[in-house]
Scaffold this active site. Structure first.
Site, PDB file in Angstrom:
ATOM      1  N   SER B 157       0.850  -1.206  -0.088  1.00  0.00           N
ATOM      2  CA  SER B 157      -0.070  -0.037   0.038  1.00  0.00           C
ATOM      3  C   SER B 157       0.867   1.327   0.135  1.00  0.00           C
ATOM      4  CB  SER B 157      -0.952   0.119   1.275  1.00  0.00           C
ATOM      5  OG  SER B 157      -0.544  -0.941   2.099  1.00  0.00           O
ATOM      6  N   GLY B 190      -8.530  -7.522  -6.682  1.00  0.00           N
ATOM      7  CA  GLY B 190      -9.815  -8.238  -6.622  1.00  0.00           C
ATOM      8  C   GLY B 190     -10.579  -8.079  -8.004  1.00  0.00           C
ATOM      9  N   ILE B 285      -7.028  13.295  -0.030  1.00  0.00           N
ATOM     10  CA  ILE B 285      -8.299  13.178  -0.216  1.00  0.00           C
ATOM     11  C   ILE B 285      -8.069  11.470  -0.977  1.00  0.00           C
ATOM     12  CG2 ILE B 285      -8.396  13.443  -2.989  1.00  0.00           C
ATOM     13  CD1 ILE B 285     -10.550  15.125  -0.632  1.00  0.00           C
ATOM     14  N   SER B 391      -5.897  -3.402  13.410  1.00  0.00           N
ATOM     15  CA  SER B 391      -4.801  -4.369  13.971  1.00  0.00           C
ATOM     16  C   SER B 391      -5.260  -5.413  14.889  1.00  0.00           C
ATOM     17  CB  SER B 391      -3.652  -3.744  14.128  1.00  0.00           C
ATOM     18  OG  SER B 391      -3.356  -2.718  13.031  1.00  0.00           O
ATOM     19  N   HIS B 395      -6.355  -9.438  14.601  1.00  0.00           N
ATOM     20  CA  HIS B 395      -5.483 -10.172  15.517  1.00  0.00           C
ATOM     21  C   HIS B 395      -6.436 -10.956  16.142  1.00  0.00           C
ATOM     22  CE1 HIS B 395      -1.660 -12.106  17.339  1.00  0.00           C
ATOM     23  NE2 HIS B 395      -2.746 -11.468  18.353  1.00  0.00           N
ATOM     24  N   GLU B 433      -5.454  -3.702   3.558  1.00  0.00           N
ATOM     25  CA  GLU B 433      -5.772  -2.436   3.992  1.00  0.00           C
ATOM     26  C   GLU B 433      -4.941  -1.850   5.007  1.00  0.00           C
ATOM     27  OE1 GLU B 433      -8.344  -1.059   2.517  1.00  0.00           O
ATOM     28  OE2 GLU B 433      -8.797  -2.648   1.295  1.00  0.00           O
ATOM     29  N   SER B 527       0.650   1.023  21.200  1.00  0.00           N
ATOM     30  CA  SER B 527      -0.654   1.236  20.325  1.00  0.00           C
ATOM     31  C   SER B 527      -1.797   0.144  20.449  1.00  0.00           C
ATOM     32  CB  SER B 527      -0.264   0.790  18.794  1.00  0.00           C
ATOM     33  OG  SER B 527       0.490   2.158  18.484  1.00  0.00           O
TER      34      SER B 527
END
Lengths: 661, 661
Positions: B157, B190, B285, B391, B395, B433, B527
């Site tokens: 990404s 996809g 954007i 995340s 998990h 993602e 995090s």
């Protein structure tokens, strides 16, 4: 000569660079991993030999095959191996044979996988001389193909609950095998579904309405000529599974199916023609097979983990993503601390499992020899140890494989990585040969008994000696042994605590079984800590016994990763010995140990010397040329054999055309 | 009327017994889970409606299909749905549409999966009015099928690293799309492989040797009549994956492929005929789409977990194994503490994820509205929150699904359980993602910035207000809020510690990026703690706002399981607030909370109201009649359509015959 023996001309320079950094001889490390220089060498020779026989190559990558095609391919390989095997290995050498089969057939199964490992052994150990005469030769020559049918649809490894009956009919001197309910169907036995024509069947022996429990019977299930199921037999494949789909795990039902009296395997227990039952000398003799398999699981699972890590570590050395200092070149992802933290503790475990596995196997052989002379003393120790190891190792292996797969990013998700197949196979180990929770509770029984002995002032064996030791202050700066002390403290505290709770609950009026269930999670934690302590101790002991300096040095680095990681992981169980501040300092040590290990990461996994053929992974290729081969792999996949799929012609084109009207 | 609405005559009495024990109305709980009574009802109506249309049923269980067959089946379903959809749902209602598609098509994909979600949206948001005129209607009517092609083989990404170029040729007023290397091949998009004839392609815009970075282009890739790839286009399927195999994730390469100038989506940035580049107003954007997907992932993943738990909890209520007090009947495995410990904390998480997901979605809509009026203030908060949630939730969902599968014993390993397919799908979320480690580090950036603000005496937003709070002593006996305090302490301590370490490393001379990498694991932990705190707080807040007493009561039980489990899990980060003894007492509370929850376990998962069609699991059937249906399933599997497989005739029979000679 390079220290890392995987270096070859033309390799991806990113991988060669890593290999040049290695500080030890990978052949020597392989000798350590595989127990001897000779076997490590034989592994290489066998891989090499296989690579030169085109017929032994995969016709296609396995992920492109349907289940039917996988079965066909596994069967073809077995047939070709039948021809080549004697030229490649000494067929009586089990380790060589295993390596050869894994090399050629891989991990997805084949129709004779259980013939040698689970059909012949009970025939051998439970059969009489006459029975050997009748079947053993035929089985060994592969005139017949057999399997071992114990598990039933409604019942796992609990022998007491088996429903299939073998009722003795005195008038005809036959046993009548019968499946009284659907849950009594034999379910799961490997190679039962489509390949076997004989089976060793475990059924509840019934004579004159008396149930004598599980016994083994030799049963023909298919016609030897036509291979059609015999009358009274229902047999088939149980359908697709997570993995192992080239194997035909099967179901088997009996409709009042008759077999002669002498098909009961009668070495230990017998039924006389008149229905008199003679019981066996040792009731436990049947468990032997499972303990054998479990004794081997630590090594086997460690190798599964090593497979996944070989793929992930190599790919992490050629995959570049993002920037650190130099903004003109993306960095190898192996340079990220998060990536190291994901992979290196698992490398340590893969090594630790090899060493623990070797030690367990030695104990197994010792017990086996002992039993031959009637000494069953160590059997309980072995049973406890392997129960714990099986559970902890399969769990950690599964975790490590999945982390390895995720460490490969998106391509890890592609079957081109093949890691998922390894995961599917390895993770099955959490369930088969005794479900992990059940196994941990069996070890817990042993631990509770040991604590009770200590509490009543009696002595315990060396495996649980730490349970009796006093709690002393530990100086964590003194090296790995201090971490062992912390672990011993945690394991001891938990074993005592769980035992105390169990006793309290019984005192409060709960029955033994209810009380046991009410502290089951605490008991399981005790078992895990005990087992992880064993793995850590074995690892340290093995490494300290090494004389080669360069090998020892890198393994000490690996031990450091291991002990820091492990103690952090069980931190909440060792709070009497490690403070919050100490945990912080262990964390710092862990990060610096990852850093120290970094230059040897690729060489450490190269040392497992898993060939490209055996890896079956585009990402894990020895030469590191991942991307062009990923493209070739995809182009060869079934959907790309035509530009326009039937589904497009049949549905999508008409849909689009209609929309245009 | 029964409280549990899943009860029906003829069900397995073991399941009915569980449902009778439920203390709350499952329809009311469903309304809470799905946000409104109306939508919960619509879900049931849609499921009901689908079940009455035979053409919408699976032709076969999915695990029996090859990839080609899966694609065919997914395409057939889409075609049939094209016809029936308007009669079943309001097609503009995204939630109803999603439910309908999951019901009918399931989780393995279909050829239009990304047409609506990733092809039309960029066209809509990035295209000009003329471009809408040209393509939007055609796309919406499905005259063309499209996908979104961004990711490349060598680059995930990271938009900066994309290699595909779109070079402007002033002489012809065209862009020349080109794939300069193998790693530049578009890879993974996809529906790109075989279904799409158009694509929104992201490429590096080049004008007169100046690189302007990633831009979107509308590109036709296949002939609209023949569906053959156009000249200059290389396109195909990337091959089989862990899951999602009814979808044709694809590759795409360009060989100096020309497209007209006005195929650049030009709403924000433009290229004039003479090559003048007009840059967009807001650079950010483009991220909008990913944040949208991430905002929805918590809810989606929570539902995956609920699927697996529905299967495992129901099956645990009908599966009997072993004995407790009564030695005449085996007990339901759900009565084992170990089984409860495996499943119940995941039930709590599945609920917590629904509530956190709903709250996140609200924030997303708020941000979206804000942006329309030029307010981008909350965007950073949303980005940080969704990065962390994505995340942690993926998990924990993966972990929970695998535990659910193992809780089903051997049959969990069979594709008849279908849990593995859910796992394969859900676990992909750890990587797509935004890879989890990368996402956690993005959240960490936000946390470090917040700590720096606090340290310099400035104020921070409500989401991180706890970072500025003083550390006070907590009385754990005061209920869930005290656990929140402990969690806040742990999260605060870790965020400060990681920030301090980061600053120290920079002071010691390391560059910002190197220092960041050297405390990455600590940052990631900060995090995770931050995100888990958010989930816990949201869960408690949502439950305390409920007015229905019976619903509230069982959810408080669930909160108790959650907070005890979570605090134990992060124990080592909260040592200033919880002692070893306190941890022991939290463990006791956890076990008693499992016990309290036990009678409602089945009703809690029934409340997700996942139909049998959508579950596609023999083990998870609503009626609990598992075993007979497992047998039927196996008998229907492909290998059982013939007694003697070709592999037997071709290889095994000759092998056995030869051995007899």
């Amino acid at each position: 000569m390079m220290l890392n023996k995987s270096i070859m001309d033309g390799d991806n320079p990113d991988l060669t660079e890593e290999r040049m950094k290695g500080t030890f001889d990978t052949d020597k490390m392989a000798a350590l991993i595989y127990g001897s220089e000779k076997f490590a060498r034989r592994r290489r020779e066998i891989s090499d030999c296989v690579s030169r026989i085109p017929q032994l190559a995969d016709i296609k990558p396995y992920p492109f095959l349907t289940r039917d095609e996988k079965l066909m391919e596994g069967t073809r390989k077995i047939s070709v191996l039948n021809h080549y095997l004697p030229a490649i290995i000494d067929k009586d050498n089990a380790a060589e044979s295993l390596h050869l089969h894994q090399e050629v057939i891989g991990f997805e199964g084949h129709p004779l996988a259980l013939h040698d490992s689970l059909f012949i052994p009970p025939l051998l150990t439970q059969g009489t001389d006459e029975q050997h005469e009748k079947w053993l030769g035929r089985a060994k020559r592969r005139e017949i193909i057999g399997c071992y049918a114990q598990t039933e649809m409604g019942h796992g490894s609990n022998l007491r609950a088996l429903e299939t009956t073998a009722t003795y009919d005195i008038s005809t001197q036959e046993f009548i095998l019968h499946t009284p309910t659907i849950t009594a169907l034999k379910w799961w036995p490997g190679n039962l579904g489509k390949s076997s024509n004989w089976a060793v069947v475990v059924a509840d022996l019934v004579i004159k309405d008396t149930h004598y429990g599980a016994h083994m019977f030799m049963v023909q299930i298919r016609d030897e000529k036509t291979h059609e199921p015999l009358t009274g037999i229902t047999v088939g494949d149980i359908g697709p599974k997570m993995a192992f789909n080239a194997a035909d795990n099967g179901f088997l039902g009996f409709d009042h199916y008759r077999i002669p009296r002498d098909h009961l395997l009668m070495k230990y227990s017998r039924v006389e023609p008149d229905g008199t039952y003679i019981k066996p000398m040792h009731a436990k003799i049947n468990y032997h097979g499972m303990v054998r398999v479990r004794s081997n699981m630590t090594t086997e699972q460690g190798l599964f983990l090593a497979h996944a890590l070989t793929i992930a570590v190599r790919y992490s050395a050629v995959r570049r993503q993002g920037y650190l200092d130099d903004k003109s070149h993306e960095v190898k992802v192996l340079d990220y601390q998060t990536q190291q933290h994901r992979l290196f503790p698992s490398i340590a475990r893969a090594y630790a499992f090899q060493f623990a596995g070797a030690e367990t196997w030695k104990l197994y052989e010792q017990v086996l020899n002992g039993m031959k002379s009637g000494n069953v003393e160590l059997m309980a120790d072995l049973h406890a140890l392997t129960s714990g190891l099986k559970s902890v190792v399969t769990h950690q292996t599964g975790e490590g494989i999945e982390q390895a797969r995720m460490a490969c990013g998106g391509h890890g998700y592609s079957m081109a990585s093949y890691i998922f197949e390894i995961f599917g196979l390895a993770i099955g180990g959490c369930t088969y040969e005794g479900e992990n929770m059940v196994m941990l509770l069996q070890l817990a029984r042993y631990l509770v008994k040991s604590v009770e002995l200590v509490q009543s002032g009696k002595s315990v064996g060396p495996m649980v000696a730490y349970l009796a030791e006093p709690d002393t202050k530990v100086d964590l700066t003194t090296g790995p042994e201090a971490y062992v002390k912390v672990f011993q403290h945690a394991a001891r505290r938990q074993a005592w605590k769980a035992t105390d709770k169990f006793h309290e609950l019984m005192k409060s009026g709960q029955s033994r079984d209810i009380a046991w269930n009410n502290c089951a999670v605490e008991l399981i934690r005790a078992s895990r800590l005990h087992t992880r302590l064993y793995i850590m101790e074995t690892f340290i002991r093995r490494v300290s016994s090494i004389s080669d300096i360069s090998i020892k040095k890198v393994l000490i680095d690996l031990v450091n990763v291991h002990v820091n990681y492990e103690v952090l992981d069980i931190g909440t169980y060792a709070l009497e010995h490690v403070s919050s501040t100490q945990l912080d300092s262990i964390r710092s040590q862990l990060y610096s140990s990852l850093d120290t290990l970094r230059p040897n990461a690729v060489s450490l996994i190269d040392s497992f010397q898993i060939s490209d053929m055996q890896l079956r992974s585009v990402l894990g290729r020895r030469d590191g040329h991942v991307y062009p081969n990923l493209f070739e792999w995809a182009k060869a996949s079934p959907l790309n054999q035509t530009h326009v799929l039937p589904s497009v012609n049949q549905y999508l084109k008409p849909m689009m055309d209609k929309a245009k009207l």
